[in-house]
Enzyme design. Sequence first.
Site, PDB file in Angstrom:
ATOM      1  N   ARG A   1     -52.602 -20.026 -87.548  1.00  0.00           N
ATOM      2  CA  ARG A   1     -51.378 -20.486 -86.856  1.00  0.00           C
ATOM      3  C   ARG A   1     -50.517 -21.165 -87.919  1.00  0.00           C
ATOM      4  NH1 ARG A   1     -50.523 -23.605 -81.194  1.00  0.00           N
ATOM      5  NH2 ARG A   1     -50.888 -21.462 -80.572  1.00  0.00           N
TER       6      ARG A   1
ATOM      7  N   HIS B   1     -46.015 -14.493 -81.295  1.00  0.00           N
ATOM      8  CA  HIS B   1     -47.257 -15.026 -80.704  1.00  0.00           C
ATOM      9  C   HIS B   1     -47.981 -13.867 -80.000  1.00  0.00           C
ATOM     10  CE1 HIS B   1     -50.165 -17.776 -79.420  1.00  0.00           C
ATOM     11  NE2 HIS B   1     -49.474 -18.548 -78.598  1.00  0.00           N
TER      12      HIS B   1
ATOM     13  N   GLN C   1     -50.763 -14.360 -77.295  1.00  0.00           N
ATOM     14  CA  GLN C   1     -50.245 -14.789 -76.002  1.00  0.00           C
ATOM     15  C   GLN C   1     -49.831 -13.574 -75.164  1.00  0.00           C
ATOM     16  OE1 GLN C   1     -50.116 -18.078 -74.830  1.00  0.00           O
ATOM     17  NE2 GLN C   1     -49.742 -16.975 -72.933  1.00  0.00           N
TER      18      GLN C   1
ATOM     19  N   ASP D   1     -40.537 -20.758 -71.403  1.00  0.00           N
ATOM     20  CA  ASP D   1     -41.314 -21.499 -72.404  1.00  0.00           C
ATOM     21  C   ASP D   1     -40.495 -22.740 -72.758  1.00  0.00           C
ATOM     22  OD1 ASP D   1     -43.129 -22.255 -74.386  1.00  0.00           O
ATOM     23  OD2 ASP D   1     -42.457 -20.764 -75.845  1.00  0.00           O
TER      24      ASP D   1
ATOM     25  N   CYS E   1     -46.618 -19.765 -71.184  1.00  0.00           N
ATOM     26  CA  CYS E   1     -47.731 -19.777 -72.150  1.00  0.00           C
ATOM     27  C   CYS E   1     -48.432 -21.123 -72.221  1.00  0.00           C
ATOM     28  CB  CYS E   1     -47.224 -19.368 -73.532  1.00  0.00           C
ATOM     29  SG  CYS E   1     -45.992 -20.508 -74.212  1.00  0.00           S
TER      30      CYS E   1
ATOM     31  N   ARG F   1     -56.457 -15.839 -72.291  1.00  0.00           N
ATOM     32  CA  ARG F   1     -56.454 -15.916 -73.764  1.00  0.00           C
ATOM     33  C   ARG F   1     -57.874 -15.675 -74.293  1.00  0.00           C
ATOM     34  NH1 ARG F   1     -52.574 -18.837 -76.397  1.00  0.00           N
ATOM     35  NH2 ARG F   1     -53.567 -17.879 -78.213  1.00  0.00           N
TER      36      ARG F   1
HETATM   37  N1   CP Z   1     -50.193 -21.016 -75.484  1.00  0.00           N
HETATM   38  C1   CP Z   1     -50.723 -21.529 -76.606  1.00  0.00           C
HETATM   39  O1   CP Z   1     -50.779 -20.880 -77.675  1.00  0.00           O
HETATM   40  O2   CP Z   1     -51.238 -22.781 -76.467  1.00  0.00           O
HETATM   41  P1   CP Z   1     -51.722 -23.741 -77.647  1.00  0.00           P
HETATM   42  O3   CP Z   1     -50.536 -24.145 -78.430  1.00  0.00           O
HETATM   43  O4   CP Z   1     -52.379 -24.882 -76.931  1.00  0.00           O
HETATM   44  O5   CP Z   1     -52.711 -22.988 -78.505  1.00  0.00           O
HETATM   45  N1  NVA Z   2     -42.839 -21.523 -78.392  1.00  0.00           N
HETATM   46  C1  NVA Z   2     -43.928 -22.490 -78.466  1.00  0.00           C
HETATM   47  C2  NVA Z   2     -45.195 -21.875 -77.999  1.00  0.00           C
HETATM   48  C3  NVA Z   2     -46.393 -22.786 -78.021  1.00  0.00           C
HETATM   49  C4  NVA Z   2     -47.651 -22.093 -77.599  1.00  0.00           C
HETATM   50  C5  NVA Z   2     -44.049 -23.001 -79.888  1.00  0.00           C
HETATM   51  O1  NVA Z   2     -43.896 -22.227 -80.828  1.00  0.00           O
HETATM   52  O2  NVA Z   2     -44.283 -24.207 -80.044  1.00  0.00           O
END
Ligand code: CP
Ligand code: NVA
Length: 304
Positions: free
Chosen positions: A106, A133, A136, A223, A262, A290
């Site tokens: 990540r 993502h 997701q 989101d 998400c 997930r």
């Molecule tokens: N939706 C998602 O990726 O959640 P986290 O940021 O908690 O991993």
């Molecule tokens: N759009 C959000 C998603 C988190 C799972 C971010 O990037 O923070």
Amino acid sequence: MKLKTKDLLTLSELSPQEFTKLIDLSIKLKKDLKKGGNKPLLKNKTLAMIFQKPSTRTRVSFEAGMFQLGGHAINLSSHDTQLSRGETIEDTAKTLSRYTDCIMARVYAHDLLEKLAKYATVPVINGLSNSFHPCQTLADFMTIKEKKGKFNGLKIAWIGDGNNVCHSLIIGCSLSGAKISIATPKGFEPNKAIVKESRKSTDVDLTLDPIKAVANADVVFTDTFTSIHNRDPNRTKKFLPKYQVNQSLMQHAKKNSIFMHCLPAKRGYEVTSSVIDGPQSVVWDEAENRLHTQKALMVSLIRA
Ligand code: CP
Ligand code: NVA
């Protein structure tokens, strides 16, 4: 099933057939787990998880998923590794490939993942970047399959920020045949190149009008307005009140429409509590899925 691609960075590495098969495998793994457990399909395999950003769902679902398949996961916050002292991503990729069977990362900049994938000899999975993502989206489409039984002909609405989650959802629509209508304020539209490419396979409609996007929709998504890489609280003013998913907006969708997010959610901003905690919301199934989709993904990427 083995996927043709070595890595999963955006989702567009998959063919529509592979995408559908991954969803079907996820549904099977979920059933097996509920019936008593999964086979140890990843026995003695190790996943390295690099986190430049915080996470609840991604971290826990990958680690629990690996455990349920007989493997092991190592959590590497980038602060705790030599990455924090300037070791290059190339050298990190080569080193981790000697110990582990797969790397999930990540990150902020998406091109860091591309470098990681280039130098790693093991599969690399995008656990969220500023741009995409994909994990997701796999869980989102598994949830849609469970709730609606199909993808083709569905109308999906996205309300709010044309962000990383939105980009992957657009690609998911192009792989599945679902149509998508996206309502954002001016200046917050999704990436033009992703929209253009996806329009070769499905309808991707962009609008400033949330009511138009939601009209007759089967699925309504939103989101946060302040993603991890876009935390400026002043952004929120550009979205509210017009781009909030609330009961009055949901009334324009189909009666049997579902609401998805998400997570994490900011109740009272992009969505009201009455919607996210209401009868149309499927966010907990979506979060659970997930686990199942990532297991299917790892089983399909990690070499025997
Ligand atoms: N939706 C998602 O990726 O959640 P986290 O940021 O908690 O991993
Ligand atoms: N759009 C959000 C998603 C988190 C799972 C971010 O990037 O923070």
